[in-house]
Design a protein around this motif. Structure first.
Motif, PDB file in Angstrom:
ATOM      1  N   MET A 167      69.485  25.114  15.326  1.00 36.42           N
ATOM      2  CA  MET A 167      70.101  24.941  16.641  1.00 36.42           C
ATOM      3  C   MET A 167      69.521  25.928  17.657  1.00 36.42           C
ATOM      4  O   MET A 167      69.279  25.588  18.817  1.00 36.42           O
ATOM      5  CB  MET A 167      71.616  25.134  16.545  1.00 36.42           C
ATOM      6  N   HIS A 168      69.281  27.162  17.204  1.00 36.97           N
ATOM      7  CA  HIS A 168      68.700  28.159  18.116  1.00 36.97           C
ATOM      8  C   HIS A 168      67.253  27.815  18.465  1.00 36.97           C
ATOM      9  O   HIS A 168      66.789  28.127  19.568  1.00 36.97           O
ATOM     10  CB  HIS A 168      68.784  29.557  17.502  1.00 36.97           C
ATOM     11  N   ALA A 169      66.536  27.189  17.541  1.00 35.19           N
ATOM     12  CA  ALA A 169      65.178  26.750  17.846  1.00 35.19           C
ATOM     13  C   ALA A 169      65.208  25.742  18.992  1.00 35.19           C
ATOM     14  O   ALA A 169      64.359  25.764  19.894  1.00 35.19           O
ATOM     15  CB  ALA A 169      64.529  26.139  16.609  1.00 35.19           C
ATOM     16  N   MET A 170      66.195  24.855  18.987  1.00 34.76           N
ATOM     17  CA  MET A 170      66.321  23.873  20.061  1.00 34.76           C
ATOM     18  C   MET A 170      66.679  24.547  21.385  1.00 34.76           C
ATOM     19  O   MET A 170      66.214  24.137  22.456  1.00 34.76           O
ATOM     20  CB  MET A 170      67.385  22.835  19.692  1.00 34.76           C
ATOM     21  N   LEU A 171      67.485  25.592  21.307  1.00 33.04           N
ATOM     22  CA  LEU A 171      67.933  26.282  22.516  1.00 33.04           C
ATOM     23  C   LEU A 171      66.837  27.098  23.189  1.00 33.04           C
ATOM     24  O   LEU A 171      67.063  27.646  24.273  1.00 33.04           O
ATOM     25  CB  LEU A 171      69.111  27.201  22.182  1.00 33.04           C
TER      26      LEU A 171
END
Length: 326
Positions: A167-171
């Motif tokens: 999820m943080h990679a997407m953010l």
């Protein structure tokens, strides 16, 4: 007084027309961002000590992240510049991050060699994967395959940390912060043994009201009849808000129909995985390796800069050769 503070932000807040999911998105400008950041800090100060304790620790242990404008903006964007809700989500985020990662919560980037160093097996499974493209609005697309789960190869806690990482990679994309994400849940070949309720519940608890991500839709594709047996549990775990964002594309053996349905929502064939009739080739292991290389390069660059006493708060420009998929 509260109305006055809200007016300071609302007078700069304009929104785009509703999109295909009926969602509206703020049109950002310098005045909106400036006033919202000031008001967010004011709202954070109002929170009870027990609610903000983890965030206070983060400000001490990883100030470059916790005090940064870009970190706070993620929460403002997620809550459409409602500063009160953004403050609550930010505090809840740090409470959950501390509980999920322990002392490693203050690893600034939740790096593969740091906070995720013991989670390579769970990461390698690729239960939730970031597709190599976006929808027509720039939303990230999270691809979920329950059928690849084998509970003997991971523990719940490790898989939750792996989901946080993805999820943080997407953010990392500002557009994703602004527009949100969509999930494609591929249920083809799934059996009851693949539905790890405890793990999914733990992952959902991190997404709902915690991570600074707007979930625009959850597309269920190729749902088998057995899904009726667990759909009630899934809906309960998702909660009222996310439950309203479920779009069920129906039965099995419908690859082409699923693709046509998804294209109606701006998710085009070139980003849809071949598993469900699209053209996108997925190579999760290569994605992970590329991110490992990039993470190590960033760490080494920062270490050298700190050693020279020249580190400044600037974004690192990553060489094109290190980008995922290059």
């Amino acid at each position: 007084m509260v109305a006055f503070h809200k007016h300071r932000v609302s007078r700069f807040l304009e929104k785009e027309k509703a999109d295909v999911y009926g969602q509206t998105h703020p049109i950002e400008n310098e005045s909106l961002i400036f006033q919202s950041l000031i008001m967010l800090d004011e709202e954070l100060k109002k929170l009870p000590t027990e609610e903000s304790l983890a965030y206070q620790q983060a400000k001490q242990k990883c100030p470059r992240l916790a005090l940064s404008k870009k970190h706070k903006l993620m929460f403002l964007r997620c809550e459409q510049f409602n500063c009160d809700l953004a403050a609550q989500r930010l505090a809840k985020y740090w409470r959950k991050r501390s509980k999920t990662f322990g002392d490693d919560a203050f690893d600034e980037n939740l790096s593969l060699e740091g906070a995720l160093r013991n989670d390579r097996s769970a990461l390698g499974i690729g239960f939730i994967r970031q597709l190599p493209g976006t929808d027509h609005m720039g939303r990230a697309i999270a691809y979920v395959q329950p059928r690849i789960l084998d509970r003997s190869k991971y523990c719940k806690e490790s898989m939750v940390r792996a989901v946080w990482y993805t999820m943080h990679a997407m953010l990392e994309s500002i557009t994703v912060q602004q527009k949100g994400i969509v999930f494609i849940v591929d249920l083809k070949g799934s059996k009851l043994v693949h539905f790890d309720v405890k793990m999914v519940r733990a992952c959902t608890a991190s997404i709902k009201g915690v991570l600074p991500l707007r979930v625009s839709a959850i597309h269920f594709c190729q749902t088998p009849k057995l899904f009726d047996l667990v759909s009630g549990t899934v809906h309960l775990m998702l909660g009222e808000v996310l439950r309203k964002r479920i779009i069920n594309h129906g039965g099995i053996f419908k690859d082409e129909t699923d693709v046509e349905d998804l294209e109606q929502y701006g998710i085009y064939r070139n980003v849809i995985p071949k598993y469900i009739g699209g053209n996108a080739e997925l190579d999760h292991e290569s994605w992970l390796k590329a991110r490992e290389v990039t993470s190590k390069w960033k760490a080494e660059t920062r270490s050298r800069s700190l050693g020279r006493g020249q580190w400044q708060h600037k974004q690192i420009v990553i060489p094109a050769s290190l980008h995922a998929g290059a």
